[in-house]
Write an enzyme that holds these catalytic residues in place. Structure first.
Site, PDB file in Angstrom:
ATOM      1  N   GLY A 143       1.161  -6.385  21.824  1.00 13.74           N
ATOM      2  CA  GLY A 143       0.980  -5.731  23.121  1.00 13.74           C
ATOM      3  C   GLY A 143       0.418  -4.326  23.020  1.00 13.74           C
ATOM      4  O   GLY A 143       0.233  -3.661  24.044  1.00 13.74           O
ATOM      5  N   TYR A 170       0.834  -1.204   0.000  1.00  9.83           N
ATOM      6  CA  TYR A 170       0.000   0.000   0.000  1.00  9.83           C
ATOM      7  C   TYR A 170       0.869   1.255   0.000  1.00  9.83           C
ATOM      8  O   TYR A 170       0.684   2.166  -0.819  1.00  9.83           O
ATOM      9  CB  TYR A 170      -0.908  -0.034   1.221  1.00  9.83           C
ATOM     10  CG  TYR A 170      -1.774   1.178   1.440  1.00  9.83           C
ATOM     11  CD1 TYR A 170      -2.805   1.494   0.559  1.00  9.83           C
ATOM     12  CD2 TYR A 170      -1.591   1.992   2.559  1.00  9.83           C
ATOM     13  CE1 TYR A 170      -3.621   2.592   0.777  1.00  9.83           C
ATOM     14  CE2 TYR A 170      -2.398   3.088   2.785  1.00  9.83           C
ATOM     15  CZ  TYR A 170      -3.414   3.384   1.894  1.00  9.83           C
ATOM     16  OH  TYR A 170      -4.215   4.476   2.116  1.00  9.83           O
ATOM     17  N   ALA A 171       1.826   1.307   0.906  1.00  9.74           N
ATOM     18  CA  ALA A 171       2.687   2.480   1.029  1.00  9.74           C
ATOM     19  C   ALA A 171       3.497   2.712  -0.244  1.00  9.74           C
ATOM     20  O   ALA A 171       3.639   3.857  -0.703  1.00  9.74           O
ATOM     21  CB  ALA A 171       3.623   2.314   2.222  1.00  9.74           C
ATOM     22  N   CYS A 172       4.021   1.637  -0.820  1.00  6.81           N
ATOM     23  CA  CYS A 172       4.833   1.784  -2.031  1.00  6.81           C
ATOM     24  C   CYS A 172       3.985   2.246  -3.211  1.00  6.81           C
ATOM     25  O   CYS A 172       4.420   3.084  -4.010  1.00  6.81           O
ATOM     26  CB  CYS A 172       5.529   0.464  -2.358  1.00  6.81           C
ATOM     27  SG  CYS A 172       6.852   0.035  -1.200  1.00  6.81           S
ATOM     28  N   PHE A 196     -11.774  -2.696  17.795  1.00  7.15           N
ATOM     29  CA  PHE A 196     -11.974  -2.654  19.246  1.00  7.15           C
ATOM     30  C   PHE A 196     -13.461  -2.513  19.596  1.00  7.15           C
ATOM     31  O   PHE A 196     -13.957  -3.165  20.525  1.00  7.15           O
ATOM     32  CB  PHE A 196     -11.196  -1.486  19.859  1.00  7.15           C
ATOM     33  CG  PHE A 196      -9.714  -1.710  19.978  1.00  7.15           C
ATOM     34  CD1 PHE A 196      -9.187  -2.991  20.032  1.00  7.15           C
ATOM     35  CD2 PHE A 196      -8.842  -0.635  20.046  1.00  7.15           C
ATOM     36  CE1 PHE A 196      -7.817  -3.198  20.148  1.00  7.15           C
ATOM     37  CE2 PHE A 196      -7.477  -0.825  20.169  1.00  7.15           C
ATOM     38  CZ  PHE A 196      -6.956  -2.107  20.215  1.00  7.15           C
ATOM     39  N   ARG A 244       0.158   6.117  17.821  1.00  6.51           N
ATOM     40  CA  ARG A 244      -0.468   6.830  16.721  1.00  6.51           C
ATOM     41  C   ARG A 244      -1.009   8.171  17.220  1.00  6.51           C
ATOM     42  O   ARG A 244      -1.353   8.313  18.402  1.00  6.51           O
ATOM     43  CB  ARG A 244      -1.627   6.012  16.127  1.00  6.51           C
ATOM     44  CG  ARG A 244      -1.198   4.677  15.528  1.00  6.51           C
ATOM     45  CD  ARG A 244      -0.418   4.858  14.242  1.00  6.51           C
ATOM     46  NE  ARG A 244      -0.140   3.582  13.598  1.00  6.51           N
ATOM     47  CZ  ARG A 244       0.977   2.871  13.791  1.00  6.51           C
ATOM     48  NH1 ARG A 244       1.893   3.325  14.634  1.00  6.51           N
ATOM     49  NH2 ARG A 244       1.168   1.742  13.145  1.00  6.51           N
TER      50      ARG A 244
END
Length: 360
Positions: free
Chosen positions: A222, A154-156, A207, A227
């Site tokens: 963990g 995705y980032a590339c 969540f 962010r």
């Protein structure tokens, strides 16, 4: 002022908030393009919905013929997809958008393109490749994982598209601005699996889904990753100012995020659990479990340990400051999810405590 704006991805999370704001603020017609519009609840008659994919024949041709500004938000931007459907992810963020960029260049249509904070890679680094505290648009280097860590597809793809847009601007006159959003959240953000979608949603919806179902909240690694979360209302305001400030924003790449809202994912889980308990007092108490990335996302996943934006350029170019704190965001987001999903989830699970059934 802009007479007509096309928003590609207008039915998604950010697009469904942005399209009505553009119509209201600028009094303009908005061509909203997406494959579904369930989230775009606005009844504004100036918003014209077209159910289509950007790669469908004729879509980009029509969009660039009618609009003087295109805002492109289309992507598959869910981390669970990056290593499970990598080719589709690359196509959505790069291949399918090449014709759009070319036509915007040829027809002198302004383009505001949404990239991603993921283009910075695993961690913030300065121009010399040394560790840094924040990610900066014009100086930071990028560090991606090896090819077999498919998280970085995705980032590339996003960074390569940035480079195409930049080159079209520098060498062929494309008028563009690029947005790098940092963890924008708000109402209508994501689906819940098994209710109105499949797979693993992004962390906030994941969540909330686990809270609704009475399942332990999964802390990948963990939950030590950090962010900086920003409210979608702050994002919308920044983009509207980008539309207004055409000259200063031309040819600029701009981080949009809220460094004041930096937390660990584990802390986010605890904050959500506390707010959820206040809104749903009959719900079972939250529990937490540590899981590995491979257990949760599958083989090939990788992550960024800390992602905090330098927003000095946004402040300077836009006269903008993010205003909504994380503590202010969460009750509204949880309230939205409870209103839309609590009944549907409760009908499928034993999430909420009930009185025992009486046998006649």
């Amino acid at each position: 002022m802009t007479a007509r704006i096309a928003v590609l991805g207008a039915g998604g999370f950010i697009g469904s908030h942005l399209a009505p704001a553009l119509a209201e603020r600028f009094g303009c017609e908005v061509d909203a393009v997406d494959v579904t519009f369930e989230k775009l609840v606005s009844k504004d008659p100036r918003i014209h919905r077209r159910c289509a994919r950007v790669e469908d024949a004729g879509v980009v041709e029509e969009v660039t013929r009618r609009a003087s500004l295109v805002i492109s938000l289309t992507a598959l931007c869910n981390p669970s997809l990056y290593s499970t459907f990598p080719l589709e992810v690359i196509d959505a963020s790069f291949t399918h958008l090449l014709p759009l960029v070319k036509l915007c260049t040829e027809r002198r249509v302004r383009l505001i393109h949404f990239s991603t904070a993921e283009v910075y890679g695993r961690r913030a680094m300065n121009a010399a490749g040394e560790p840094a505290a924040e990610m900066t648009e014009d100086d930071s280097c990028s560090l991606f994982g090896p090819v077999h860590r498919e998280r970085w597809t995705y980032a590339c793809a996003k960074q390569l598209m940035e480079r195409v847009i930049w080159a079209q601007g520098k060498h062929h006159g494309l008028e563009f601005s690029i947005v790098r959003p940092f963890n924008t959240i708000g109402p209508r953000m994501d689906y819940l699996p098994g209710v109105d979608g499949d797979g693993i949603p992004r962390v906030l919806a994941c969540f909330i889904d686990q809270l609704l179902r009475g399942e332990p909240l999964s802390l990948v690694g963990g939950g030590r990753q950090r962010r900086a979360f920003m409210d979608v209302a702050d994002m919308v305001e920044a983009v509207c100012r980008m539309v207004e400030r055409r000259g200063p924003c031309r040819g600029q790449i701009v981080n949009l995020g809220n460094p004041a809202n930096e937390v660990s994912i584990a802390d986010l889980a605890r904050l959500l659990a506390r707010e959820f308990s206040a809104l749903a007092p009959l719900a079972r108490a939250a529990r937490f479990e540590h899981v590995t990335a491979d257990e949760f996302y599958g083989e090939g996943y990788d992550d960024t340990e800390q992602r905090v934006p330098d927003i000095g350029k946004a402040r300077s170019l836009l006269g903008w400051e993010p205003r909504v704190s994380l503590s202010e965001m969460l009750p509204a987001i949880l309230g939205d999810y409870l209103e839309r999903y609590a009944g549907r989830v409760a009908s499928r699970t034993s999430r909420f405590e009930r009185e025992p059934e009486r046998v006649a």
